[in-house]
Design a protein around this motif. Sequence first.
Motif, short mmCIF file in Angstrom:
data_model
loop_
_atom_site.label_atom_id
_atom_site.label_comp_id
_atom_site.label_asym_id
_atom_site.label_seq_id
_atom_site.Cartn_x
_atom_site.Cartn_y
_atom_site.Cartn_z
N GLY A 125 0.80 -1.20 0.00
CA GLY A 125 -0.15 0.02 -0.09
C GLY A 125 0.77 1.21 0.06
N LYS A 126 2.15 1.14 -0.22
CA LYS A 126 3.14 2.29 -0.14
C LYS A 126 3.95 2.42 -1.44
CE LYS A 126 3.23 3.36 4.81
NZ LYS A 126 4.15 3.79 5.81
N TYR A 127 4.15 3.73 -1.82
CA TYR A 127 4.86 3.85 -3.01
C TYR A 127 6.28 4.39 -2.61
CZ TYR A 127 0.35 4.36 -5.07
OH TYR A 127 -1.02 4.04 -5.38
N ALA A 128 7.26 3.79 -3.28
CA ALA A 128 8.65 4.36 -3.31
C ALA A 128 9.05 5.39 -4.12
CB ALA A 128 9.58 2.93 -3.51
N VAL A 129 9.26 6.39 -3.52
CA VAL A 129 9.58 7.69 -4.06
C VAL A 129 10.86 8.20 -3.72
CG1 VAL A 129 8.74 10.26 -4.76
CG2 VAL A 129 6.93 8.16 -4.74
N TYR A 130 11.54 9.18 -4.70
CA TYR A 130 12.88 9.50 -4.31
C TYR A 130 12.79 11.07 -4.81
CZ TYR A 130 13.45 4.61 -3.84
OH TYR A 130 13.52 3.13 -3.48
N GLY A 131 13.00 11.91 -3.85
CA GLY A 131 12.75 13.24 -4.39
C GLY A 131 12.53 14.31 -3.04
N SER A 158 -1.45 6.58 -7.69
CA SER A 158 -0.28 5.98 -8.60
C SER A 158 -0.19 6.46 -9.90
CB SER A 158 -1.26 4.51 -9.03
OG SER A 158 -2.58 4.78 -9.82
N ASN A 159 -0.91 7.59 -10.05
CA ASN A 159 -0.72 8.35 -11.18
C ASN A 159 0.17 9.44 -11.04
OD1 ASN A 159 -2.35 10.15 -10.09
ND2 ASN A 159 -4.00 10.28 -11.69
N GLY A 160 0.65 9.48 -9.78
CA GLY A 160 1.56 10.72 -9.30
C GLY A 160 0.88 12.10 -8.76
N ARG A 161 -0.30 11.94 -9.07
CA ARG A 161 -0.97 13.23 -8.49
C ARG A 161 -1.57 13.02 -6.96
NH1 ARG A 161 -2.75 16.86 -12.03
NH2 ARG A 161 -2.94 18.18 -10.25
N THR A 162 -2.38 13.87 -6.52
CA THR A 162 -2.67 13.68 -5.06
C THR A 162 -4.00 13.80 -4.83
OG1 THR A 162 -2.24 16.22 -4.80
CG2 THR A 162 -0.31 14.49 -4.18
N ALA A 163 -4.65 13.19 -3.72
CA ALA A 163 -5.90 13.17 -3.41
C ALA A 163 -6.25 13.86 -1.91
CB ALA A 163 -6.79 12.14 -3.38
#
Length: 415
Positions: free
Chosen positions: A340-346, A392-397
Amino acid sequence: MKYARWCACLLCLWVAGARAADEAAKPKLTFYGFVRNEFYYNSRQNEQSIDGVFHVAPKPVERDPETGADKNAVPEAEMISVCTRLGLDAVGPRLLGAATSAKVEADFAGTGSTYFLLRLRQAYARFTWEKSDLLIGQTWHPLFGSVSPTGMALNTGAPFQPFNRSPQVRYTYKPAGAWSLMAVAAYQMQYSSQGPDPANPSSTITSPVFMKRALLPDVYLGAEVSTEHWTGGAGFDTKTIKPLGVMHTSFSALAYAHYRADKLLVKGKVLWGQNMSDYTMLNGYGASRVDAEGLAVDYTNFNLLSSWVNVVYGKKWRVGMFAGFAQNLGTSDPLAAVDGKYAVYGRGFYAASQTYADCFWRVAVFGSFNLSKLSFNLEYNYTAVQYGALQSNGRTAGNYWVANQRVAASVFYHF
């Protein structure tokens, strides 16, 4: 006897000529710098560096599990002098048909075991021919460019303006008139990409190791036209990094303009970019495919559109404003979730809460009083960020806004 006197005279002339030639070959050195003392106040906690002198953006809401209060809604104030700067310009003899020069520049804003350490800012050698110029060493990245905001803030418009100094080889060619073409190959050093720690992939680090292992340099190509009153240009940049053995490439493009006339400066820049965290922008990349152990086997870029405008008027008394706006455009491919979590670097992403900065803007107004060696500066800065839960599309809710009000004052003594 007369012959001996003539020989002695010729010897003296030869020695004098040799000394003159030796003196002419010595570089001419010019020392410069300033003492900078700065006070600032922030209305909440921020993403920042150099003990808060370099302000980026306000942090998202972080609730205390017991009281429910926002732990980042805490103001702060500081006075600090570590951005005091020292520099040396050297002008040398002509070599290979070129005028030669060099620069070394440092301040005290490096971090270490003592409170602050001497930090290298720029260090390069330069060769200038009639229609071309070759620079080798560390200086401003071309995305920072010849057009950058004028103001008192150390961040120089970040995170709306790319902010980065890198080791590079930069070649500039002037084919005709006011036009110039530029090609740059750069590597990372102080301003580096984020990624999974090779020794512990569940952790995130900021390191030049990701570009080192990709072998390829960051490549920039640009064109610029500059006249007495106008400067305008455009450029394209690409870089490749290698996190966890996977090659990952990103792109960016920008256009900019600068108008100057007597006491008036008007500047602006528009940039579309991917994986821009090494330029101190709220942007990055994330895992798009993972293996059975949850480790990334492919990545996707977050896309960012950023712009700013800067207007300044005056000399002895100077006033100005800066306005910036940036929008996250989402990822090129869907992000892959693990548990349930995304791995994002930045920058702009908070892994624990899966919160991401989707939109942000700033308005700053400033004024200064300038004497020959002394200047007094005052700035008010309002920066707002829209955070939300990453999708998942890189946008936010579930988006919401937070804002920081910053007041900063500084005194410079130039030498």
